[in-house]
Motif scaffolding. Sequence first.
Motif, PDB file in Angstrom:
ATOM      1  N   ALA A   1       0.796  -1.495  -0.564  1.00  0.00           N
ATOM      2  CA  ALA A   1      -0.258   0.119  -0.057  1.00  0.00           C
ATOM      3  C   ALA A   1       1.226   0.983  -0.447  1.00  0.00           C
ATOM      4  N   PRO A   2       1.322   1.271  -0.996  1.00  0.00           N
ATOM      5  CA  PRO A   2       2.566   2.787  -0.871  1.00  0.00           C
ATOM      6  C   PRO A   2       1.631   3.654  -0.943  1.00  0.00           C
ATOM      7  N   ASP A   3       0.715   4.054  -0.592  1.00  0.00           N
ATOM      8  CA  ASP A   3      -0.744   5.478  -0.556  1.00  0.00           C
ATOM      9  C   ASP A   3      -1.116   5.741   0.597  1.00  0.00           C
ATOM     10  N   LEU A   4      -1.022   4.523   1.497  1.00  0.00           N
ATOM     11  CA  LEU A   4      -1.883   4.154   2.616  1.00  0.00           C
ATOM     12  C   LEU A   4      -1.848   5.054   3.442  1.00  0.00           C
ATOM     13  N   GLU A   5       0.077   5.738   3.590  1.00  0.00           N
ATOM     14  CA  GLU A   5       0.324   6.698   4.660  1.00  0.00           C
ATOM     15  C   GLU A   5       0.210   7.905   4.749  1.00  0.00           C
ATOM     16  N   SER A   6       0.218   8.008   2.927  1.00  0.00           N
ATOM     17  CA  SER A   6       0.529   9.438   3.256  1.00  0.00           C
ATOM     18  C   SER A   6      -0.939   9.867   3.095  1.00  0.00           C
ATOM     19  N   LEU A   7      -2.434   9.363   2.762  1.00  0.00           N
ATOM     20  CA  LEU A   7      -3.232   9.170   2.710  1.00  0.00           C
ATOM     21  C   LEU A   7      -4.204   9.143   3.977  1.00  0.00           C
ATOM     22  N   ALA A   8      -3.430   8.238   4.969  1.00  0.00           N
ATOM     23  CA  ALA A   8      -4.220   8.773   6.717  1.00  0.00           C
ATOM     24  C   ALA A   8      -3.620   9.862   6.943  1.00  0.00           C
ATOM     25  N   GLN A   9      -2.811  10.306   6.983  1.00  0.00           N
ATOM     26  CA  GLN A   9      -1.980  11.867   7.263  1.00  0.00           C
ATOM     27  C   GLN A   9      -2.861  12.664   6.763  1.00  0.00           C
ATOM     28  N   ASN A  10      -2.682  13.174   6.138  1.00  0.00           N
ATOM     29  CA  ASN A  10      -3.717  13.445   4.965  1.00  0.00           C
ATOM     30  C   ASN A  10      -5.434  13.916   5.366  1.00  0.00           C
ATOM     31  N   ALA A  11      -5.999  12.455   5.853  1.00  0.00           N
ATOM     32  CA  ALA A  11      -7.497  12.818   6.733  1.00  0.00           C
ATOM     33  C   ALA A  11      -7.317  12.936   7.814  1.00  0.00           C
ATOM     34  N   GLY A  12      -5.659  12.789   8.523  1.00  0.00           N
ATOM     35  CA  GLY A  12      -6.094  12.731  10.517  1.00  0.00           C
ATOM     36  C   GLY A  12      -6.340  11.789  10.814  1.00  0.00           C
ATOM     37  N   LEU A  13      -5.992  10.531   9.794  1.00  0.00           N
ATOM     38  CA  LEU A  13      -6.386   9.546  10.576  1.00  0.00           C
ATOM     39  C   LEU A  13      -4.909   8.722  10.505  1.00  0.00           C
ATOM     40  N   SER A  14      -5.224   7.923  11.190  1.00  0.00           N
ATOM     41  CA  SER A  14      -4.006   6.210  11.539  1.00  0.00           C
ATOM     42  C   SER A  14      -4.441   6.385  10.306  1.00  0.00           C
ATOM     43  N   CYS A  15      -3.168   4.614   9.877  1.00  0.00           N
ATOM     44  CA  CYS A  15      -3.330   3.746   8.594  1.00  0.00           C
ATOM     45  C   CYS A  15      -4.933   2.805   9.708  1.00  0.00           C
ATOM     46  N   GLN A  16      -4.861   2.440  10.070  1.00  0.00           N
ATOM     47  CA  GLN A  16      -5.462   1.283  10.960  1.00  0.00           C
ATOM     48  C   GLN A  16      -7.133   1.654  10.867  1.00  0.00           C
ATOM     49  N   GLU A  17      -6.977   3.016  10.486  1.00  0.00           N
ATOM     50  CA  GLU A  17      -8.445   4.306  11.080  1.00  0.00           C
ATOM     51  C   GLU A  17      -8.798   3.881   9.448  1.00  0.00           C
ATOM     52  N   VAL A  18      -8.124   3.832   8.862  1.00  0.00           N
ATOM     53  CA  VAL A  18      -8.638   4.577   7.000  1.00  0.00           C
ATOM     54  C   VAL A  18      -8.818   2.655   6.841  1.00  0.00           C
ATOM     55  N   VAL A  19      -8.546   1.578   7.249  1.00  0.00           N
ATOM     56  CA  VAL A  19      -8.154   0.200   6.738  1.00  0.00           C
ATOM     57  C   VAL A  19      -9.787   0.056   7.362  1.00  0.00           C
ATOM     58  N   ASP A  20      -9.844   0.346   8.712  1.00  0.00           N
ATOM     59  CA  ASP A  20     -11.070   0.014   9.201  1.00  0.00           C
ATOM     60  C   ASP A  20     -12.454   1.170   8.498  1.00  0.00           C
ATOM     61  N   ILE A  21     -12.644   1.983   8.192  1.00  0.00           N
ATOM     62  CA  ILE A  21     -13.607   2.726   7.492  1.00  0.00           C
ATOM     63  C   ILE A  21     -13.692   2.275   6.001  1.00  0.00           C
ATOM     64  N   HIS A  22     -12.665   1.638   4.994  1.00  0.00           N
ATOM     65  CA  HIS A  22     -12.862   1.438   3.710  1.00  0.00           C
ATOM     66  C   HIS A  22     -13.072   0.286   4.051  1.00  0.00           C
ATOM     67  N   THR A  23     -13.040  -1.005   5.325  1.00  0.00           N
ATOM     68  CA  THR A  23     -13.970  -1.970   5.053  1.00  0.00           C
ATOM     69  C   THR A  23     -15.009  -2.261   5.467  1.00  0.00           C
ATOM     70  N   SER A  24     -15.221  -1.070   5.906  1.00  0.00           N
ATOM     71  CA  SER A  24     -17.274  -0.890   6.681  1.00  0.00           C
ATOM     72  C   SER A  24     -17.480  -1.149   5.963  1.00  0.00           C
ATOM     73  N   MET A  25     -17.289  -0.796   4.922  1.00  0.00           N
ATOM     74  CA  MET A  25     -18.793   0.049   3.682  1.00  0.00           C
ATOM     75  C   MET A  25     -19.150  -1.555   2.418  1.00  0.00           C
ATOM     76  N   GLU A  26     -19.934  -1.124   2.395  1.00  0.00           N
ATOM     77  CA  GLU A  26     -20.935  -2.214   0.515  1.00  0.00           C
ATOM     78  C   GLU A  26     -20.639  -0.772   0.244  1.00  0.00           C
ATOM     79  N   TYR A  27     -20.117  -0.950  -1.072  1.00  0.00           N
ATOM     80  CA  TYR A  27     -19.775  -0.337  -2.421  1.00  0.00           C
ATOM     81  C   TYR A  27     -19.789  -1.098  -3.511  1.00  0.00           C
TER      82      TYR A  27
END
Length: 215
Positions: free
Chosen positions: A89-115
Amino acid sequence: ILYFGEQVSEDVSLSIQQVANGLSSYVGNLLIDMVPSYASLMVIFNPLRCDHLKVRQLIREAADSTTRKDADAQGSVITLPAYYGLDAAPDLESLAQNAGLSCQEVVDIHTSMEYRVYAIGFAPGFAYLGEVDARIAAPRLATPRKKVPKGAVAIADRQTAVYPAVSPGGWNLIGLCPLDMFNPNAKPTMPVQVGDKVKFKAIERDEFLSLGGAL
């Protein structure tokens, strides 16, 4: 081409799928194919067997016969495994940083949804999925990569997707999916169709590799 609205929404997508379902019995006879997208449906007909007036009649009949209870238009729920390790996940850290979240929080949010699968395009098996939670939405990269790995799980704006093959791409890469999103020798050739819903399930590195994933 039929236009169902100007705004992308689940209601519009459902209407498109309902009409497509109503026309499906004519594919192979009068119709050659149908291509659903975000807010439109392209109907390709065989001019040797019917004309546009006949197609308009079929479309009206299909639209009149559809209801919100059309179960087929609701699609299936497909679970896709995804490995979200930083080595995938080469962009996970930067995405999380820009969102003000941890990497795990990004993963938790991404996996919590039905798309919902709104469209398939760009490449065979590339399913445009929406909508991503606004907290982890991210713009496309300023400079697209020349080579995105097969199976890359990515985010661009309020959409997410899995790259079905190695290709250029400008989406933010946050993980890898080990499953084939397109296989011309399989039936069906793709695990998802327009109208389906996709849910991502986080897996560990060992499981990713055992399922055929590559780093």
